[in-house]
Design an enzyme around this catalytic site. Structure first.
Site, PDB file in Angstrom:
ATOM      1  N   GLN A   1       0.832  -1.203   0.000  1.00  0.00           N
ATOM      2  CA  GLN A   1       0.000   0.000   0.000  1.00  0.00           C
ATOM      3  C   GLN A   1       0.866   1.251   0.000  1.00  0.00           C
ATOM      4  O   GLN A   1       1.838   1.334   0.752  1.00  0.00           O
ATOM      5  CB  GLN A   1      -0.928   0.029   1.207  1.00  0.00           C
ATOM      6  CG  GLN A   1      -1.910   1.187   1.106  1.00  0.00           C
ATOM      7  CD  GLN A   1      -2.914   1.223   2.245  1.00  0.00           C
ATOM      8  OE1 GLN A   1      -2.556   1.545   3.366  1.00  0.00           O
ATOM      9  NE2 GLN A   1      -4.157   0.906   1.960  1.00  0.00           N
TER      10      GLN A   1
ATOM     11  N   CYS B   1      -7.489   6.195   4.831  1.00  0.00           N
ATOM     12  CA  CYS B   1      -6.976   6.446   6.177  1.00  0.00           C
ATOM     13  C   CYS B   1      -7.396   7.818   6.690  1.00  0.00           C
ATOM     14  O   CYS B   1      -7.139   8.829   6.034  1.00  0.00           O
ATOM     15  CB  CYS B   1      -5.455   6.347   6.171  1.00  0.00           C
ATOM     16  SG  CYS B   1      -4.772   6.507   7.811  1.00  0.00           S
TER      17      CYS B   1
ATOM     18  N   ASN C   1     -15.574  -3.962   3.612  1.00  0.00           N
ATOM     19  CA  ASN C   1     -14.763  -3.871   4.831  1.00  0.00           C
ATOM     20  C   ASN C   1     -15.490  -3.049   5.901  1.00  0.00           C
ATOM     21  O   ASN C   1     -16.208  -2.115   5.583  1.00  0.00           O
ATOM     22  CB  ASN C   1     -13.409  -3.222   4.462  1.00  0.00           C
ATOM     23  CG  ASN C   1     -12.573  -2.827   5.669  1.00  0.00           C
ATOM     24  OD1 ASN C   1     -12.230  -1.660   5.835  1.00  0.00           O
ATOM     25  ND2 ASN C   1     -12.257  -3.780   6.503  1.00  0.00           N
TER      26      ASN C   1
ATOM     27  N   ASP D   1     -16.089  -3.774  10.428  1.00  0.00           N
ATOM     28  CA  ASP D   1     -16.828  -4.432  11.520  1.00  0.00           C
ATOM     29  C   ASP D   1     -17.136  -5.908  11.262  1.00  0.00           C
ATOM     30  O   ASP D   1     -18.062  -6.447  11.877  1.00  0.00           O
ATOM     31  CB  ASP D   1     -18.143  -3.701  11.816  1.00  0.00           C
ATOM     32  CG  ASP D   1     -17.936  -2.267  12.279  1.00  0.00           C
ATOM     33  OD1 ASP D   1     -16.768  -1.891  12.489  1.00  0.00           O
ATOM     34  OD2 ASP D   1     -18.917  -1.538  12.438  1.00  0.00           O
TER      35      ASP D   1
ATOM     36  N   GLY E   1      -9.965  -6.264   9.277  1.00  0.00           N
ATOM     37  CA  GLY E   1      -8.899  -5.526   9.947  1.00  0.00           C
ATOM     38  C   GLY E   1      -8.789  -5.914  11.402  1.00  0.00           C
ATOM     39  O   GLY E   1      -8.132  -6.893  11.771  1.00  0.00           O
ATOM     40  N   ARG E   2      -9.496  -5.167  12.248  1.00  0.00           N
ATOM     41  CA  ARG E   2      -9.284  -5.301  13.697  1.00  0.00           C
ATOM     42  C   ARG E   2      -9.586  -6.682  14.244  1.00  0.00           C
ATOM     43  O   ARG E   2      -8.954  -7.114  15.222  1.00  0.00           O
ATOM     44  CB  ARG E   2     -10.129  -4.229  14.427  1.00  0.00           C
ATOM     45  CG  ARG E   2      -9.596  -2.823  14.202  1.00  0.00           C
ATOM     46  CD  ARG E   2     -10.594  -1.778  14.601  1.00  0.00           C
ATOM     47  NE  ARG E   2     -11.788  -1.852  13.769  1.00  0.00           N
ATOM     48  CZ  ARG E   2     -12.904  -1.201  14.005  1.00  0.00           C
ATOM     49  NH1 ARG E   2     -12.990  -0.409  15.054  1.00  0.00           N
ATOM     50  NH2 ARG E   2     -13.945  -1.319  13.191  1.00  0.00           N
TER      51      ARG E   2
HETATM   52  C1  LIG Z   1      -4.287   0.087  13.866  1.00  0.00           C
HETATM   53  C2  LIG Z   1      -4.919   0.292  12.511  1.00  0.00           C
HETATM   54  C3  LIG Z   1      -4.120   0.628  11.435  1.00  0.00           C
HETATM   55  C4  LIG Z   1      -4.683   0.806  10.171  1.00  0.00           C
HETATM   56  N1  LIG Z   1      -3.872   1.140   9.134  1.00  0.00           N
HETATM   57  C5  LIG Z   1      -4.387   1.234   7.884  1.00  0.00           C
HETATM   58  C6  LIG Z   1      -3.541   1.489   6.772  1.00  0.00           C
HETATM   59  O1  LIG Z   1      -2.331   1.681   6.903  1.00  0.00           O
HETATM   60  N2  LIG Z   1      -4.115   1.520   5.548  1.00  0.00           N
HETATM   61  C7  LIG Z   1      -5.469   1.320   5.359  1.00  0.00           C
HETATM   62  O2  LIG Z   1      -5.927   1.327   4.220  1.00  0.00           O
HETATM   63  N3  LIG Z   1      -6.280   1.113   6.397  1.00  0.00           N
HETATM   64  C8  LIG Z   1      -5.770   1.048   7.649  1.00  0.00           C
HETATM   65  N4  LIG Z   1      -6.608   0.800   8.706  1.00  0.00           N
HETATM   66  C9  LIG Z   1      -8.051   0.627   8.456  1.00  0.00           C
HETATM   67  C10 LIG Z   1      -8.399  -0.836   8.222  1.00  0.00           C
HETATM   68  O3  LIG Z   1      -7.755  -1.307   7.053  1.00  0.00           O
HETATM   69  C11 LIG Z   1      -9.900  -1.054   8.058  1.00  0.00           C
HETATM   70  O4  LIG Z   1     -10.347  -0.350   6.944  1.00  0.00           O
HETATM   71  C12 LIG Z   1     -10.687  -0.587   9.277  1.00  0.00           C
HETATM   72  O5  LIG Z   1     -10.046  -0.984  10.478  1.00  0.00           O
HETATM   73  C13 LIG Z   1     -12.123  -1.152   9.255  1.00  0.00           C
HETATM   74  O6  LIG Z   1     -12.109  -2.541   9.169  1.00  0.00           O
HETATM   75  P1  LIG Z   1     -12.313  -3.470  10.481  1.00  0.00           P
HETATM   76  O7  LIG Z   1     -13.622  -3.090  11.098  1.00  0.00           O
HETATM   77  O8  LIG Z   1     -12.303  -4.877   9.928  1.00  0.00           O
HETATM   78  O9  LIG Z   1     -11.164  -3.190  11.406  1.00  0.00           O
HETATM   79  C14 LIG Z   1      -6.076   0.639   9.983  1.00  0.00           C
HETATM   80  C15 LIG Z   1      -6.873   0.297  11.072  1.00  0.00           C
HETATM   81  C16 LIG Z   1      -6.327   0.129  12.328  1.00  0.00           C
HETATM   82  C17 LIG Z   1      -7.224  -0.229  13.484  1.00  0.00           C
END
Ligand SMILES: Cc1cc2nc3c(=O)[nH]c(=O)nc-3n(C[C@H](O)[C@H](O)[C@H](O)COP(=O)(O)O)c2cc1C
Length: 310
Positions: free
Chosen positions: A54, A84, A184, A186, A208-209
């Site tokens: 990325q 982001c 993507n 939650d 992600g999380r």
């Molecule tokens: C600690 C952290 C770092 C993240 N870093 C990035 C990143 O560098 N690039 C990106 O596109 N999204 C980043 N995200 C967002 C996640 O890719 C994702 O879109 C977001 O957490 C929602 O998905 P989730 O509910 O599955 O966590 C980050 C999220 C977290 C919590």
């Protein structure tokens, strides 16, 4: 994910069922590439493909240059970050701030696509704010500019991580474009994965999380989607074994001092659901040597036979 999806974690996620694991974002400004941190991020030694890197920034030519640089270092897919919300990224008009400037989004996509012979993918949110939800327009621009796949976090930039992700916009994007769309936001259980796929008709899911300290979630989701049945949760010993594998990869990637430090947050995530995790976490936090860190982790998870590094 910045600070999380280094090569050590990506490889484990891939082993446990993720089809694709994207690198931490690389800043497009070449002045930052020569730091130890950037060099480690750009090192794909022994990483199974497809290697997706990325990039983040706002200048089309700098992003194109960053894309070329990463392809030369082994990237097989370039992913552009327009998702982001972090201040550090947004105040220089990168990340999701770009969604406000549709002409710039087009210039960036075209410049990066033209710069590299590999697929270029795009990560977006639903818009700058709920009132300015323009993700369907952005998706069309991206498709016309040659973007190969879109990942959509179902929140606007202003939402940060507050409230629940909404999937209607992702469904509308899926209807509007022909390129694959990943949903993507939650998704934290196999059942939720199925629900989001049904609601959005997306071609895939991005997690992600929910993968923090739980990289086997990819295997769980893939199994459930394929069979409709849930896998038994891994035993404590199994979790301990995966965590030790993760730790060894971190020590190898960063060396002892930094490896032990970076490992602490991962250990905390892995042990969160286990009895006595808080006291354990505090004791781990005081250890500086990898042998000690490994040994207490092995003991806590009941994987003592693996307490000595191979
Ligand atoms: C600690 C952290 C770092 C993240 N870093 C990035 C990143 O560098 N690039 C990106 O596109 N999204 C980043 N995200 C967002 C996640 O890719 C994702 O879109 C977001 O957490 C929602 O998905 P989730 O509910 O599955 O966590 C980050 C999220 C977290 C919590």
């Amino acid at each position: 994910m910045a600070g999380v999806t280094d090569r050590a974690f990506r490889n484990l996620c891939r082993k446990l069922g993720a089809g694709l694991a994207v690198s931490e974002m690389t800043i497009s400004d070449a002045r930052f590439w020569n730091t130890e941190k950037s060099r480690t991020r750009m090192d794909h030694h022994n990483e199974p493909g497809p290697i997706s890197v990325q990039i983040a920034g706002s200048d089309p030519q700098l992003l194109a240059q960053a894309a070329r640089h990463n392809v030369a270092l082994g990237a097989q897919i370039i992913d552009i970050n327009m998702g982001c919300p972090a201040k550090k990224v947004c105040k220089v008009d990168a990340g999701s701030a770009l969604l406000r400037d549709e002409a710039l989004v087009e210039r960036i996509c075209r410049a990066v696509v033209a710069a590299v012979p590999v697929p270029v993918t795009l990560k977006i949110r639903t818009g700058w704010s709920r009132a300015e939800r323009n993700a369907v327009t952005i998706a069309g621009i991206a498709q016309d500019a040659g973007i190969a796949m879109l990942a959509v976090h179902g929140r606007a930039r202003d939402d940060h991580f507050v409230g629940a992700a909404e999937y209607e916009t992702i469904a509308a994007i899926k209807q509007a474009v022909k390129i694959p769309v990943l949903a993507n936001g939650d998704i934290d259980t196999p059942q939720k994965a199925r629900q989001v796929l049904a609601e959005t008709q997306a071609d895939g899911l991005m997690i992600g999380r929910a993968a923090l300290g739980r990289p086997w979630i990819f295997r769980d989701i893939a199994h459930y989607l394929a069979t409709g049945t849930t896998l038994a949760q891994p035993s404590s010993t199994q979790v301990g074994n995966w965590l030790l594998e993760h730790l060894d990869a971190l020590y190898e990637l960063y060396g002892e001092v930094q490896g032990v430090r970076i490992a602490r947050k991962h250990i905390q995530w892995y042990c969160v659901d286990h009895a006595g995790s808080e006291a354990f976490w505090h004791s781990v936090n005081r250890l500086d040597r990898m042998a000690e860190q490994r040994a207490v982790v092995a003991e806590f998870f009941g994987a003592p036979e693996l307490s000595i590094a191979a």
